[in-house]
Scaffold this motif. Structure first.
Motif, PDB file in Angstrom:
ATOM      1  N   CYS A  44       3.647   7.690  -2.033  1.00  0.00           N
ATOM      2  CA  CYS A  44       4.771   7.537  -1.105  1.00  0.00           C
ATOM      3  C   CYS A  44       4.609   6.248  -0.307  1.00  0.00           C
ATOM      4  O   CYS A  44       3.501   5.851   0.051  1.00  0.00           O
ATOM      5  N   GLU A  45       5.743   5.622  -0.065  1.00  0.00           N
ATOM      6  CA  GLU A  45       5.769   4.400   0.745  1.00  0.00           C
ATOM      7  C   GLU A  45       7.164   4.255   1.327  1.00  0.00           C
ATOM      8  O   GLU A  45       7.910   5.232   1.347  1.00  0.00           O
ATOM      9  N   MET A  46       7.542   3.075   1.799  1.00  0.00           N
ATOM     10  CA  MET A  46       8.761   2.996   2.604  1.00  0.00           C
ATOM     11  C   MET A  46       9.743   1.906   2.173  1.00  0.00           C
ATOM     12  O   MET A  46      10.710   1.643   2.891  1.00  0.00           O
ATOM     13  N   GLN A  60       9.909   7.228   6.506  1.00  0.00           N
ATOM     14  CA  GLN A  60       8.958   8.111   7.207  1.00  0.00           C
ATOM     15  C   GLN A  60       7.554   7.761   6.749  1.00  0.00           C
ATOM     16  O   GLN A  60       7.337   7.582   5.550  1.00  0.00           O
ATOM     17  N   PHE A  61       6.621   7.705   7.691  1.00  0.00           N
ATOM     18  CA  PHE A  61       5.204   7.640   7.326  1.00  0.00           C
ATOM     19  C   PHE A  61       4.768   9.084   7.075  1.00  0.00           C
ATOM     20  O   PHE A  61       4.834   9.925   7.976  1.00  0.00           O
ATOM     21  N   ILE A  62       4.357   9.392   5.855  1.00  0.00           N
ATOM     22  CA  ILE A  62       4.044  10.776   5.486  1.00  0.00           C
ATOM     23  C   ILE A  62       2.598  11.090   5.897  1.00  0.00           C
ATOM     24  O   ILE A  62       1.659  10.425   5.450  1.00  0.00           O
ATOM     25  N   SER A  68      -3.783   3.541   0.307  1.00  0.00           N
ATOM     26  CA  SER A  68      -4.468   3.301   1.588  1.00  0.00           C
ATOM     27  C   SER A  68      -4.838   4.598   2.301  1.00  0.00           C
ATOM     28  O   SER A  68      -5.638   4.584   3.243  1.00  0.00           O
ATOM     29  N   ASP A  69      -4.227   5.717   1.870  1.00  0.00           N
ATOM     30  CA  ASP A  69      -4.437   6.990   2.587  1.00  0.00           C
ATOM     31  C   ASP A  69      -3.941   8.131   1.717  1.00  0.00           C
ATOM     32  O   ASP A  69      -3.326   7.913   0.678  1.00  0.00           O
ATOM     33  N   ALA A 124      -3.921  10.588   7.592  1.00  0.00           N
ATOM     34  CA  ALA A 124      -3.279   9.406   6.995  1.00  0.00           C
ATOM     35  C   ALA A 124      -3.224   8.211   7.937  1.00  0.00           C
ATOM     36  O   ALA A 124      -3.470   7.077   7.512  1.00  0.00           O
ATOM     37  N   VAL A 175       0.846  -1.195   0.000  1.00  0.00           N
ATOM     38  CA  VAL A 175       0.000   0.000   0.000  1.00  0.00           C
ATOM     39  C   VAL A 175       0.879   1.241   0.000  1.00  0.00           C
ATOM     40  O   VAL A 175       2.092   1.165   0.188  1.00  0.00           O
ATOM     41  N   ALA A 176       0.241   2.390  -0.226  1.00  0.00           N
ATOM     42  CA  ALA A 176       0.992   3.652  -0.310  1.00  0.00           C
ATOM     43  C   ALA A 176       0.068   4.808   0.020  1.00  0.00           C
ATOM     44  O   ALA A 176      -1.160   4.697  -0.064  1.00  0.00           O
ATOM     45  N   GLY A 177       0.683   5.938   0.353  1.00  0.00           N
ATOM     46  CA  GLY A 177      -0.048   7.185   0.510  1.00  0.00           C
ATOM     47  C   GLY A 177      -0.149   7.882  -0.835  1.00  0.00           C
ATOM     48  O   GLY A 177       0.804   7.878  -1.623  1.00  0.00           O
ATOM     49  N   ALA A 203      -1.761  10.587   2.720  1.00  0.00           N
ATOM     50  CA  ALA A 203      -0.463  11.116   3.183  1.00  0.00           C
ATOM     51  C   ALA A 203      -0.603  12.513   3.794  1.00  0.00           C
ATOM     52  O   ALA A 203       0.344  13.301   3.756  1.00  0.00           O
ATOM     53  N   PHE A 245      -4.854   4.776   6.970  1.00  0.00           N
ATOM     54  CA  PHE A 245      -3.942   3.652   6.731  1.00  0.00           C
ATOM     55  C   PHE A 245      -4.415   2.415   7.494  1.00  0.00           C
ATOM     56  O   PHE A 245      -4.527   1.322   6.935  1.00  0.00           O
TER      57      PHE A 245
HETATM   58  N1  ADE Z   1       2.364   3.528   3.200  1.00  0.00           N
HETATM   59  C1  ADE Z   1       1.036   3.739   3.181  1.00  0.00           C
HETATM   60  N2  ADE Z   1       0.752   5.025   3.445  1.00  0.00           N
HETATM   61  C2  ADE Z   1       1.931   5.647   3.637  1.00  0.00           C
HETATM   62  C3  ADE Z   1       2.289   6.971   3.973  1.00  0.00           C
HETATM   63  N3  ADE Z   1       1.364   7.921   4.143  1.00  0.00           N
HETATM   64  N4  ADE Z   1       3.599   7.257   4.109  1.00  0.00           N
HETATM   65  C4  ADE Z   1       4.536   6.306   3.941  1.00  0.00           C
HETATM   66  N5  ADE Z   1       4.252   5.028   3.643  1.00  0.00           N
HETATM   67  C5  ADE Z   1       2.956   4.702   3.486  1.00  0.00           C
END
Ligand code: ADE
Length: 235
Positions: A174-176, A154-156, A199-200, A206, A75-77, A202, A210
């Protein structure tokens, strides 16, 4: 052999549940599941969150299984305007947004990476695989955006950082982990692909989004990877 890496159990669960003839090998604290999935030989792993975990896992796969492709799913923001929860970003390239030597003042750009005697900001994703994944995601009814994936430890969850990443890298999500996996793949000349379901957004909401949407978004991404594997057996 195709390598598939996710950061979290929820992001790999669908694929692992369909793995036939499973064998498990544990290396450096990570389980590697080999077997057959949708007719393809695969090695699957849950690497854990963040770039070091992702790099450790991708490098282990490269050395031990010599994959012809590594796919990162999860998943990602959302960064790009118009992306919503459940939409899918297929990586055209990845950047590491938290890599920063700009304050040295010699003109190096944000995200600069030095390895293999070269300078990189955008780490490539395999163009052919990216196109195929995009077609498959569209055929499955997902709203799909091919674009740059921004990775960092970083979780944004704030609008200012989000805006900076968009302005600086033109990133779609964005993701990690994806940028670390693409880095290892580039260093090993292994093609790589990134499939990320949103998923969100960011931004301020968020964290709650998430947690709420992780399970369903994770399945969206994994389902596209499964269909991609199946399609390889049909060509
Ligand atoms: N993975 C899912 N949502 C994220 C976010 N907002 N920042 C970083 N990684 C994520």
């Amino acid at each position: 052999m195709i390598g598939i890496i996710a950061a979290l159990d929820a992001e790999l669960a669908l694929l692992r549940g369909k793995l036939a003839d499973e064998n498990i090998r544990t290396l450096s604290g990570t389980n590697y599941y080999t077997g057959t999935l949708a007719g393809q030989g695969v090695v699957l792993a849950v690497c854990g969150v963040g770039k070091v975990n992702a790099a450790l896992c991708a490098q282990t796969m490269c050395l031990l299984w010599q994959p012809t492709l590594i796919i990162n799913t999860g998943v990602a923001g959302a960064l790009a305007a118009g992306l919503h929860v459940g939409d899918v970003v297929i990586g055209t390239a990845a950047v590491q947004h938290d890599m920063d030597v700009t304050d040295i003042g010699v003109g190096d750009p944000p995200g600069l990476l030095l390895f293999g005697g070269e300078r990189w900001v955008e780490l490539p994703c395999d163009a052919f695989t990216t196109k195929r994944l995009t077609q498959i995601a569209e055929a499955n009814g997902a709203r799909v955006l091919p674009g740059v994936v921004a990775t960092g430890d970083q979780f944004i969850h704030d609008s200012a950082r989000k805006a900076w990443i968009v302005e600086t890298f033109g990133a779609a999500c964005c993701e990690m982990e994806g940028g670390a996996i693409a880095h290892v793949c580039a260093a090993n000349a292994v093609p790589c692909a990134i499939v990320r379901a949103i998923s969100d957004n960011a931004d301020d909401g968020a964290a709650g989004d998430f947690l709420e949407f992780l399970p369903i978004a994770a399945q969206n991404g994994a389902g596209i990877v499964e269909e991609y594997l199946r399609s390889r057996g049909q060509t």
